[in-house]
Design an enzyme around this catalytic site. Structure first.
Site, PDB file in Angstrom:
ATOM      1  N   LYS A 145      26.122 -44.358  33.233  1.00  0.00           N
ATOM      2  CA  LYS A 145      27.484 -44.138  32.718  1.00  0.00           C
ATOM      3  C   LYS A 145      28.032 -45.371  32.020  1.00  0.00           C
ATOM      4  O   LYS A 145      28.817 -45.250  31.083  1.00  0.00           O
ATOM      5  CB  LYS A 145      28.429 -43.744  33.859  1.00  0.00           C
ATOM      6  CG  LYS A 145      28.197 -42.344  34.389  1.00  0.00           C
ATOM      7  CD  LYS A 145      29.390 -41.870  35.204  1.00  0.00           C
ATOM      8  CE  LYS A 145      29.197 -40.464  35.723  1.00  0.00           C
ATOM      9  NZ  LYS A 145      30.314 -40.007  36.552  1.00  0.00           N
TER      10      LYS A 145
ATOM     11  N   LYS B  32      19.417 -33.229  33.354  1.00  0.00           N
ATOM     12  CA  LYS B  32      20.179 -32.304  34.202  1.00  0.00           C
ATOM     13  C   LYS B  32      21.372 -31.714  33.446  1.00  0.00           C
ATOM     14  O   LYS B  32      21.909 -32.342  32.527  1.00  0.00           O
ATOM     15  CB  LYS B  32      20.620 -32.982  35.506  1.00  0.00           C
ATOM     16  CG  LYS B  32      21.730 -33.962  35.381  1.00  0.00           C
ATOM     17  CD  LYS B  32      22.376 -34.237  36.753  1.00  0.00           C
ATOM     18  CE  LYS B  32      23.731 -34.874  36.526  1.00  0.00           C
ATOM     19  NZ  LYS B  32      24.689 -34.807  37.569  1.00  0.00           N
TER      20      LYS B  32
ATOM     21  N   LYS C 294      28.473 -31.962  33.068  1.00  0.00           N
ATOM     22  CA  LYS C 294      29.772 -31.822  32.411  1.00  0.00           C
ATOM     23  C   LYS C 294      29.903 -32.801  31.261  1.00  0.00           C
ATOM     24  O   LYS C 294      30.633 -32.573  30.313  1.00  0.00           O
ATOM     25  CB  LYS C 294      30.886 -32.146  33.405  1.00  0.00           C
ATOM     26  CG  LYS C 294      31.204 -31.051  34.367  1.00  0.00           C
ATOM     27  CD  LYS C 294      32.332 -31.505  35.269  1.00  0.00           C
ATOM     28  CE  LYS C 294      31.850 -31.720  36.669  1.00  0.00           C
ATOM     29  NZ  LYS C 294      32.726 -32.473  37.515  1.00  0.00           N
TER      30      LYS C 294
END
Ligand code: ADP
Ligand code: TRP
Length: 333
Positions: free
Chosen positions: A112, A198, A201
């Site tokens: 991230k 994966k 969102k």
């Protein structure tokens, strides 16, 4: 007393099939047997830039999704993380006993933070410490999550062990060390555009995921366009065919069949036959959830009431745990 379970999801954007199959659906089964504490991790949602105008609404949407998927508010406790100051306070105490290098190793942080460039916040790095506080406040027996959270649960166990070592004694630990609960089936639902990534969102492509609120026509279109391969016949577990494994697994989970039954049914199918079947199955599985969700979202007062009650029930457990840690660390009473 039944054993206790705790888990949560960040209210960032719409929830998708990965969140449902990897997390929420398991909670629904677990609530038969366990005392479940389920929350919206809104303090985690602000570790990356967020829209203040959407945060409260997204939090309510996740609560409605939990209930629409089958979480029973009469049986399980549903609450909002930021409404209990105990979470932030325990996170601070944990900050002071957690070595920095434990956090530098976290895969999710590495992934991230790349996306945040220069603006990566201390909060993003501290995210797993807050998660440890979320968990340990409730002294759960088990924490059901998807595979991607495994490393954070290991860190939680390490923090609990360190606190016990520094401020408790062997026969009288301060905090209970919880076990992760990662079901194999559904633990890693993959992206529709890349079977090695994966479903998430935060993927910029909408086509990569199926949101739980997607209307039937959108679901059908996304499945029609999902990445496939040119091989003939369909099979599970062929490492060369990650998309095939993912789509078959989705079909298996959403139609509630065994892997062997699906393998036999789809062995000789081509994509042209399989994709409409998967689309139909997905639409049918999500339809009752969507109806319930719409009903709930049009009754805000009911949802708010559940969250007020949830806060009280959660605080009754969290406050004494925080007090216990503060006492062990020597704070003035
Ligand atoms: P996302 O990664 O989409 O932002 P979250 O991190 O909020 O989702 O995850 C919420 C819960 O859903 C966690 O328990 C996580 O393990 C699970 N989860 C998220 N994505 C998937 C996936 N693709 N497959 C299985 N479980 C998932
Ligand atoms: N980090 C989790 C996720 O992205 C969400 C979360 C926050 C959580 N606190 C938690 C999950 C405590 C389980 C227990 O999915």
């Amino acid at each position: 007393m039944p054993s206790r379970i705790l888990s949560g999801i960040q209210p960032t954007g719409n929830l998708h099939l990965g969140n449902y199959l990897g997390a929420i659906r398991n909670w629904v089964t677990l609530q038969e047997e366990y005392d479940c504490f389920l929350f919206m991790a809104d303090l985690h949602a602000v570790t990356v830039p967020h829209d203040p105008a959407a945060l409260a609404e997204n939090t309510l949407k996740v609560a409605a999704t939990y209930i629409a998927c089958g979480i029973d508010p009469a049986r399980s406790t549903i609450f909002v993380q930021s409404q209990l100051p105990e979470h932030s306070e325990l996170a601070w105490l944990f900050n002071c006993i957690t070595p920095l290098n434990w956090l530098e190793r976290m895969i999710q942080f590495k992934e991230k933070s790349v996306k945040q460039g220069e603006n990566v916040s201390i909060g993003l790095m501290d995210y797993p410490v807050l998660q440890a506080a979320d968990i340990l406040l409730y002294e759960p027996d088990k924490v059901p999550v998807g595979e991607d959270q495994k490393q954070h649960l290991e860190l939680t166990r390490d923090i609990a062990a360190r606190l016990n070592f520094q401020f408790g004694s062997e026969d009288k630990p301060v905090l209970k060390v919880p076990e992760p609960l990662i079901r194999k089936a559904g633990a890693r639902v993959m992206s529709l555009t890349d079977g090695t990534k994966k479903m998430s969102k935060s993927d910029p492509s909408d086509q990569s995921r199926i949101d739980l609120t997607d209307p039937p026509a959108v679901i059908t279109k996304k499945i029609k366009r999902a990445k496939t391969d040119p091989a003939r016949g369909l099979e599970f577990d062929n490492p060369e065919r990650p998309e095939c494994n993912n789509l078959l697994s989705l079909y298996q989970l959403l139609s509630d069949q065994t892997q062997a039954a699906v393998a036999a049914e789809c062995e000789a199918m081509g994509w042209g036959q399989f994709k409409p079947l998967l689309a139909e199955t997905t639409v049918a599985a999500l339809q009752p959830i969507q109806t319930k969700y719409d009903e709930l979202m049009s009754d805000r007062a009911y949802l708010q009431q559940i969250l007020v009650e949830g806060k009280e029930k959660a605080q009754a457990i969290a406050a004494p745990t925080l007090a216990k840690v503060k006492t062990a660390m020597g704070f003035a009473q």
